[in-house]
Design an enzyme around this catalytic site. Structure first.
Site, PDB file in Angstrom:
ATOM      1  N   GLU A 144      -9.766  66.157  36.247  1.00  0.00           N
ATOM      2  CA  GLU A 144      -9.121  66.894  35.155  1.00  0.00           C
ATOM      3  C   GLU A 144      -7.928  66.035  34.761  1.00  0.00           C
ATOM      4  OE1 GLU A 144      -7.220  68.066  33.061  1.00  0.00           O
ATOM      5  OE2 GLU A 144      -6.778  70.183  33.362  1.00  0.00           O
ATOM      6  N   GLU A 153      -3.735  60.741  28.899  1.00  0.00           N
ATOM      7  CA  GLU A 153      -3.197  60.652  30.259  1.00  0.00           C
ATOM      8  C   GLU A 153      -3.857  59.537  31.066  1.00  0.00           C
ATOM      9  OE1 GLU A 153      -3.233  64.374  32.288  1.00  0.00           O
ATOM     10  OE2 GLU A 153      -1.977  65.382  30.809  1.00  0.00           O
TER      11      GLU A 153
END
Length: 641
Positions: A144, A153
């Site tokens: 995730e 990210e």
């Protein structure tokens, strides 16, 4: 040990990930993180659990042990789901040491220490082998690592490394696949977040127009996404020019590349108009068949709007084309999605890009200074003609033919308003080199370079010589308790301890127009600052109470400024009009409001024969500019006599 910490970039408003050393005071990172919001995302949790169960079953059906690699484990939730689903062992990677320590405790508390190993490293530092962090490669990859932009990210480099060094070829992956979607729109409101519009000033000599420099008009803008809650943008604020276009997909079960690439989609515009903005979102499929899907689609593109899931950790994206371009209904054009290892951006092409050598794969870069100085809400604020008219009205009441004006605000256009309204002389303080360069360009474009004096200094260093001798997202905080049947109280305790630090007791900036909320009390004045008087040398203290007049749960307190330009003219950075009977609030869309979150939800149900109030203590420290505050709920019983 290096620690990754999120930082809000004041230029773009986006969150960037920076490395801090092991001695960094991380408490405010925990208090302001989105961990709790993710744990409260029932749809996300359920879909991940279903995908994990299916992946473990597929591996078991092949007669293999299920060895799981969980990158970015956070609290360890997904690893615990995997063990519950039958995984033989999990390697849970978490680079943020405080969270890795919490994951160890949570895993132990839930009885999984013999099946889950928490590794406090970046995944690219994990080793495999007899003496490594993992004895062998995993055959199930759970991650995730996604942000609103999907790849912001560092998901692509992490997947790329994992496939090369940490997992088996053609491993099972949860999620299995992600797809990014785009929709081209025309929107004057959104375009005002990216470009400087002409500003009109009514003067005694007729209308004057402040025009943007050509460099600003031609600049491609800031090279970053603007992530917002698209569900809170009115459909009347944009015109749809294309269908929803699937731009590209990433298969996480195979080798992933982080190299720069572009993806092309031909389409026929649904309407004629100015192509300005690309709205974008993604979905993730947890299984190869695509039966278990988690989507970020806004309500108009959602397969079942009634099942729309509220999320703050994943929103939707607004991208700005380098320049607005006219499109004609039915006349085919090409939308191009570019990406590198961390960012996505878009361009529009008239002809097939394969035959067009003009496509440039590099990220757009601001070269006009405006996008480096002003963030997106600030662009919208400057382009708000109603707000400008308020300032014009206020300036008219105080300016005289011999007025000498000093504008103290980097990148403000107030100095130009003052000049056009008849001030004898105007000075503007531009304390940063970027604002100095930008204002010189704007003054030159409007033939005012000899009419307004720029002073490149910090305001507190100003002397009379410089003036030529003249003077005149509540769920982010709420406790999780049990999450999908796993005890994560340790995470709650961590957040609560972090909130006890002074940095975390300060209010946080949030654009409340994106978050539906209700006011439980009427607005109340807390502190007043008289800018006509010297700054006080001692702290300014205020205390009192606010009565809760409407039923509902209280999650926090909102603070904002109202600038009284004149007796009859006020500009609010918060509420734009009184709350409706039910308490629905209309917030200024150009500003962020300061939100003080309660550590627990307050239920304002009054005791019999009394009322409930929130008592406050607020103190402004003039030397540092800090405002410290404390709010507590209290009951007041009415006097029976």
């Amino acid at each position: 040990m290096r620690i990754f910490c999120g930082r809000a970039n004041p230029t773009t408003g986006s969150v960037e990930w920076l490395e801090e050393d092991e001695h960094y005071d991380y408490h405010q990172e925990i208090a302001r993180s989105s961990y709790a919001d993710m744990l409260h995302d029932k749809d996300r949790n359920m879909k991940y659990y279903q995908g994990i169960q299916a992946a473990v079953s597929r591996v078991k059906d092949r007669g293999q042990n299920a060895l799981v690699l969980d990158i970015g484990t956070g609290t360890g939730l997904l690893s615990m789901m995997a063990v519950t689903a039958g995984a033989d062992f999990c390697y849970a990677i978490e680079v943020f040491k405080p969270m890795a320590d919490a994951a160890v405790k949570i895993v132990e508390k839930n009885g999984f220490s013999d099946k889950i190993k928490v590794i406090n490293k970046h995944s690219t530092e994990v080793t495999v082998g007899p003496d490594g962090d993992m004895p062998c490669r995993a055959n199930i990859l759970i991650t995730e690592l996604f942000d609103t932009e999907l790849i912001g990210e560092g998901a692509l480099p992490s997947y790329e490394h994992a496939h090369r060094h940490l997992v088996q070829e053609n491993c099972e992956a949860v999620p299995h696949r992600a797809t990014i979607y785009a929709q081209l729109v025309e929107s004057r409101r959104m375009w005002s977040w990216n470009k400087l519009f002409p500003i009109r000033v009514q003067t005694s000599h007729g209308e004057q127009v402040i025009v943007p420099p050509s460099e600003v008009e031609q600049c491609p803008g800031a090279p970053s996404v603007y992530d917002i809650q698209l569900n809170q943008v009115s459909p009347t604020d944009f015109t749809v020019l294309s269908n929803v276009l699937p731009m590209f997909s990433v298969d996480f079960s195979k080798q992933v590349s982080s190299s720069a690439a572009c993806h092309i989609r031909q389409f026929e515009p649904l309407a004629s108009g100015q192509a300005q903005v690309v709205l974008s979102w993604w979905d993730i499929e947890m299984d190869p068949e695509g039966k278990i899907k988690c989507t970020m689609a806004p309500f108009w593109a959602h397969s079942d709007p009634k099942e729309l899931q509220w999320r703050d950790h994943w929103m939707q994206c607004v991208y700005f084309l380098p320049q607005e371009e006219p499109v004609i209904q039915g006349s085919a054009v090409f939308l191009v999605a570019h990406h590198d290892d961390y960012c996505v951006w878009y361009s529009l092409q008239r002809t097939s890009p394969e035959k067009n050598e003009s496509i440039h794969p590099g990220r757009p870069v601001c070269d006009c200074q405006a996008h480096l100085l002003w963030n997106r809400p600030r662009f919208g604020e400057i382009n708000d003609q109603d707000r400008t008219d308020q300032y014009i009205q206020a300036l008219r009441t105080v300016l005289k033919s011999d007025s000498v004006c000093l504008c103290v605000s980097d990148g403000s256009l107030l100095s130009m308003l003052a000049h056009h309204l008849g001030a004898e002389q105007v000075f503007t303080i531009e304390s940063s080199a970027a604002s100095h360069r930008l204002m010189k360009k704007i003054f030159k474009a409007n033939h005012l370079e000899d009419k307004i004096n720029i002073i490149e200094k910090r305001p507190e260093l100003l002397t009379s010589a410089d003036l030529e001798g003249k003077k005149d997202l509540w769920r982010i905080r709420s406790p999780c308790g049990d999450c999908e049947g796993f005890d994560v109280h340790i995470m709650d305790d961590m957040i609560k301890r972090a909130l006890d630090f002074r940095e975390s007791k300060e209010a946080e900036p949030h654009p409340l127009w994106e978050y539906p909320c209700r006011g439980l009390s009427e607005p109340q004045q807390i502190l007043t600052f008289d800018f006509r008087q010297p700054v006080p040398s001692q702290p300014v203290h205020a205390e009192g109470s606010i009565e809760l007049r409407r039923p509902g749960k209280s999650h926090g307190v909102v603070l904002w400024m109202e600038y009284h330009l004149t007796q009859d003219s006020t500009v609010s950075t918060g509420l734009l009009k009184p709350a409706e009977d039910k308490g629905d609030c209309c917030w200024n869309p150009h500003c962020k409001q300061a939100v003080y979150f309660f550590s627990t939800t307050l239920d304002p149900s009054a005791p019999l024969g009394g009322s409930r109030t929130v008592s406050y203590t607020v103190e402004f420290h003039p030397h540092t500019g800090d405002i410290t505050m404390d709010f507590t709920l209290s009951d007041t019983l009415e006097d029976e006599h």
